[in-house]
Design a protein around this motif. Structure first.
Motif, mmCIF file in Angstrom:
data_model
loop_
_atom_site.group_PDB
_atom_site.id
_atom_site.type_symbol
_atom_site.label_atom_id
_atom_site.label_comp_id
_atom_site.label_asym_id
_atom_site.label_seq_id
_atom_site.Cartn_x
_atom_site.Cartn_y
_atom_site.Cartn_z
ATOM 1 N N ARG A 268 -0.398 -12.238 -11.282
ATOM 2 C CA ARG A 268 0.566 -12.569 -9.869
ATOM 3 C C ARG A 268 -0.324 -11.252 -9.447
ATOM 4 O O ARG A 268 0.169 -11.654 -7.227
ATOM 5 C CB ARG A 268 1.551 -12.974 -10.164
ATOM 6 N N SER A 269 -0.208 -10.328 -9.598
ATOM 7 C CA SER A 269 -0.094 -8.976 -8.765
ATOM 8 C C SER A 269 -1.944 -8.956 -8.073
ATOM 9 O O SER A 269 -2.486 -8.827 -7.562
ATOM 10 C CB SER A 269 -0.388 -7.353 -9.890
ATOM 11 N N ARG A 270 -3.293 -9.758 -8.861
ATOM 12 C CA ARG A 270 -3.997 -9.715 -7.881
ATOM 13 C C ARG A 270 -4.471 -11.214 -7.471
ATOM 14 O O ARG A 270 -5.399 -10.653 -6.395
ATOM 15 C CB ARG A 270 -5.230 -10.659 -9.856
ATOM 16 N N LYS A 271 -3.110 -12.087 -7.603
ATOM 17 C CA LYS A 271 -3.492 -12.611 -6.046
ATOM 18 C C LYS A 271 -2.938 -11.651 -4.720
ATOM 19 O O LYS A 271 -3.362 -11.801 -3.804
ATOM 20 C CB LYS A 271 -2.767 -14.298 -6.424
ATOM 21 N N THR A 272 -1.453 -10.946 -5.185
ATOM 22 C CA THR A 272 -1.008 -10.423 -4.043
ATOM 23 C C THR A 272 -1.953 -9.183 -3.266
ATOM 24 O O THR A 272 -2.419 -9.252 -2.441
ATOM 25 C CB THR A 272 0.698 -9.854 -5.296
ATOM 26 N N PHE A 273 -3.108 -8.857 -4.297
ATOM 27 C CA PHE A 273 -3.933 -7.936 -3.887
ATOM 28 C C PHE A 273 -4.886 -8.432 -3.020
ATOM 29 O O PHE A 273 -5.292 -8.644 -2.035
ATOM 30 C CB PHE A 273 -5.084 -6.778 -4.676
ATOM 31 N N VAL A 274 -4.783 -10.052 -3.356
ATOM 32 C CA VAL A 274 -6.945 -10.004 -2.840
ATOM 33 C C VAL A 274 -5.532 -10.951 -0.895
ATOM 34 O O VAL A 274 -6.069 -10.875 0.263
ATOM 35 C CB VAL A 274 -7.053 -12.017 -3.111
#
Length: 341
Positions: A268-274
């Motif tokens: 979830r955090s990696r998707k938010t970062f993108v």
């Protein structure tokens, strides 16, 4: 946790058999005695020889066109922190793989739910990784390596009498460049092909495109997430939920081993970062103090120079510019040929 799902390569690299792929996976067994070799495993067995894998996958291809993949490769890459938590235990990784494949089966959208009994898969744990050209350490050492190669070529020319130069000074220059290179292991400059230090265990899984009964196709490469289509006058379900698979991969690990996953380690955090770096950083700043400190420590291990934890909120946008470097450090790009996160 990083995962990739890649279809069989067709054309000049791989033919209509899984043989070349299995032979590639056998590379880590080269030079090992029989009792030291890693075998394939699945839900039923721990000791499956390579020739058996080839036989079973190659025989499970009914009604597939020549241009359709016979199998998919899933690579599971636990982080160094995750591996340390389970003490790099290969049996734990096998247990996790079996749970992961049960979850994988459940991510197919079908009228009749897919279960592990519908899958024909084989997996293997590997323990070594080598530095590749795209690794940060290799890229940042590259200018030094290029100068060293040029000097080494000149030294050979001097020895053949094709060039006049001071060999002693040239060798000193090479030693100086090796010392100046930013990344080393035990005093040796890191270069492409060198073994990576620390825990490097990962899992390769080969799963047939066809179900275990060789009756229907199960493609995780489907462009459909979960939908219905009218076929011969009948509504049928189709698709594979990749988001659900990727997120469930870490949930499965956490539940199995009671792993305390930090926000920055989540899908979830990696998707938010993108999608929104400002939101990503703001989420980190809202974490409880202990978790926030752990988050920054994890990010520093990627090689990123992170901003001060006491940074005022009015400077978040400035800090986000620094965090943009994570795009390179975290390798977040999605390859058009391999579905990954």
């Amino acid at each position: 946790m990083y995962l990739t799902i890649t279809p069989q390569k067709l054309g000049n690299t791989y033919g209509q058999s899984v043989t070349d792929f299995v032979n590639y996976l056998d590379k880590e067994n080269l030079g090992n005695s029989t009792d030291q070799c890693e075998s394939f495993f699945n839900h039923q067995s721990d000791q499956i020889p390579s020739n058996r894998v080839i036989e079973k996958i190659d025989a499970n291809t009914a009604k597939l066109k020549k241009t359709e993949p016979r199998f998919y490769s899933i690579t599971v890459n636990p982080s160094a922190r995750e591996l340390a938590f389970i003490k790099n235990n290969p049996e734990a990784l096998k247990d996790y793989t079996r749970k992961l494949m049960e979850h994988y089966a459940g991510c197919f959208n079908r009228d009749n739910p897919i279960t592990i009994r519908d899958l024909k898969y084989y997996a293997r744990v590997e323990h070594q990784r080598h530095y590749k050209g795209f690794d940060r350490e290799v890229r940042e050492n590259a200018p030094y390596r290029s100068q060293i190669i040029r000097l080494e070529n000149q030294i050979r020319m001097v020895k053949r009498g094709e060039l006049s130069a001071d060999l002693k000074q040239m060798k000193k220059k090479i030693a100086l460049l090796e010392n100046q290179a930013p990344h080393k292991i035990n005093g040796q400059m890191i270069r492409q092909g060198m073994l990576k230090p620390g825990y490097q265990s990962h899992i390769h899984i080969v799963v047939s495109r066809r179900d275990a009964s060789n009756s229907f196709s199960l493609s995780p490469g489907s462009k459909y997430k979960a939908s219905q289509v009218l076929l011969h006058g009948k509504l049928i379900k189709r698709g594979f939920d990749r988001d659900r698979f990727y997120q469930g991969a870490e949930t499965t690990f956490d539940r199995l081993f009671d792993y305390p996953r930090n926000y920055v380690e989540t899908y979830r955090s990696r998707k938010t970062f993108v999608k929104d770096q400002s939101k990503y950083f703001a989420q980190i700043m809202r974490l409880p103090s202990v978790q926030k400190q752990a988050a920054f420590k994890i990010l520093e291990q990627t090689g990123l120079r992170v901003p001060d934890l006491r940074i005022p909120k009015t400077k978040i946008q400035l800090a986000v510019k620094t965090f943009n470097k994570l795009k390179r450090a975290m390798d977040l790009g999605v390859d058009s040929k391999a579905m990954e996160y």
